[in-house]
Write an enzyme that holds these catalytic residues in place. Sequence first.
Site, PDB file in Angstrom:
ATOM      1  CE  LYS A 245     -24.515  50.493  -0.364  1.00  0.00           C
ATOM      2  NZ  LYS A 245     -24.603  52.067  -0.813  1.00  0.00           N
ATOM      3  NE  ARG A 322     -33.086  49.424  -9.694  1.00  0.00           N
ATOM      4  CZ  ARG A 322     -33.426  49.760 -10.482  1.00  0.00           C
ATOM      5  NH1 ARG A 322     -34.720  49.156 -11.151  1.00  0.00           N
ATOM      6  NH2 ARG A 322     -33.442  50.867 -10.286  1.00  0.00           N
ATOM      7  NE  ARG A 342     -30.812  51.918  -1.747  1.00  0.00           N
ATOM      8  CZ  ARG A 342     -30.670  51.607  -2.879  1.00  0.00           C
ATOM      9  NH1 ARG A 342     -31.147  51.708  -4.123  1.00  0.00           N
ATOM     10  NH2 ARG A 342     -29.959  50.646  -3.489  1.00  0.00           N
ATOM     11  CG  ASN A 352     -27.597  53.755  -1.144  1.00  0.00           C
ATOM     12  OD1 ASN A 352     -26.975  53.016  -0.375  1.00  0.00           O
ATOM     13  ND2 ASN A 352     -27.885  53.705  -2.430  1.00  0.00           N
ATOM     14  CG  HIS A 355     -26.033  46.193  -3.611  1.00  0.00           C
ATOM     15  ND1 HIS A 355     -25.791  46.922  -4.265  1.00  0.00           N
ATOM     16  CD2 HIS A 355     -26.834  45.308  -3.997  1.00  0.00           C
ATOM     17  CE1 HIS A 355     -26.321  46.003  -5.690  1.00  0.00           C
ATOM     18  NE2 HIS A 355     -26.144  44.737  -5.138  1.00  0.00           N
TER      19      HIS A 355
END
Length: 376
Positions: A245, A322, A342, A352, A355
Amino acid sequence: MDIKDRFAFLAEWYDPTACLLRRYQLFYYPNDNSVEMFDVKNQRIFLRRTKYGDLRKEDLFVGNRINVFSRQLNLVGYADRYTANKLGSKKERTLALLKPDGVLKIADILEIAKDAGLMVTNAKMTHLTWSQAADLYVEHQSKPFFNSLVHQVSSAPVVALELMGDDAVSIWRKLLGPSDVAAARKEAAHSVRGLFGTDDGRDVAHGSDSLAAAARELEFFFPTAICHGPPNTALYSDCTCCVIKPHAVSEGLTGKILNSIAAAGFHISALEMFNVDRANAEEFYEVYKGVVLEYTDMVTELSLGPCMVLEIHGADVAKAFREFCGPADPEIARHLRPTTLRAIYGTDKVKNAVHCTDLPEDAVLEVQYFFKILDG
Ligand code: ADP
Ligand code: MG
């Protein structure tokens, strides 16, 4: 007011509704982090002086794109001599090309560039054809090593990076070290080539050797006109999507995050930097609208500056990746899954760090959104 308390720029914003390029004077007041905008055409104040904490002085230089209240503005000029002298004197852009052997070292190389004050303003993984590589190295076409050089550079994916900073051209050349790896190891042990060059002479990376070469080489990979540069390397199968991000990119965490991803055994099959505007961020996050409380803030974060998008490749990789990213809330992640991305790099639920695709069945769509639609 003393003019020294204020920096002045010419900024352009493309208004998609009116299909117009709008021009502003943008004033930035470092004392209290406030901005003010003046509409050049209509000769009136567009934005009254307002505090805006998301802007940093380091980001203010001509050629950069900044975000002010969700508008992406291109800084196209300095609006007074004081600002030009103070902020504009030595900013340059250069091309750093990670050759196939250098791609494996991307995380460490990004750290080295960051520590030297160079910012990554564009990035793309691509697999050059023989003739593209020959074009790039046209200055060496009569040299005896030309064929092997072109063959090597087109043998596997490379990563092109646009680096920006004071004296970027010479600083990156210095960080690279001598092109003779044996010499680099002796004379510049901590240079990129000294550290990562191989015994058989592969020299890890390339750097433009002048401003003119930088302009030509950057145009080759990141053309400003409508024509496209060399294509990205996305595979669109057995993959998942990861977005580093904007906050993490601007905090200089890209290298560290890539390092963690590689250390966990994940393979990056495509990588590209994107500037996502608000409309595209809304579209990308559409499935979260009305579902996730932070939707609007997520959209804002994604459009706040450049992000680095990765295609992670591997069988059934979406679920594993994930889990490696961890719970969406870094606070929770730090308690429950302290080794996840994260937990380590995130600040809060919106900032965080990364993504990642939530549902495996969305992975290809998300990868396509960036590498096919936004890159198209
Ligand atoms: P640099 O990359 O440091 O600017 P050059 O422009 O002289 O170096 O050469 C371009 C590339 O060609 C080098 O990065 C290296 O991979 C290759 N090369 C240069 N000289 C030789 C040589 N004598 N033998 C083999 N390869 C060479
Ligand atoms: Mg050269």
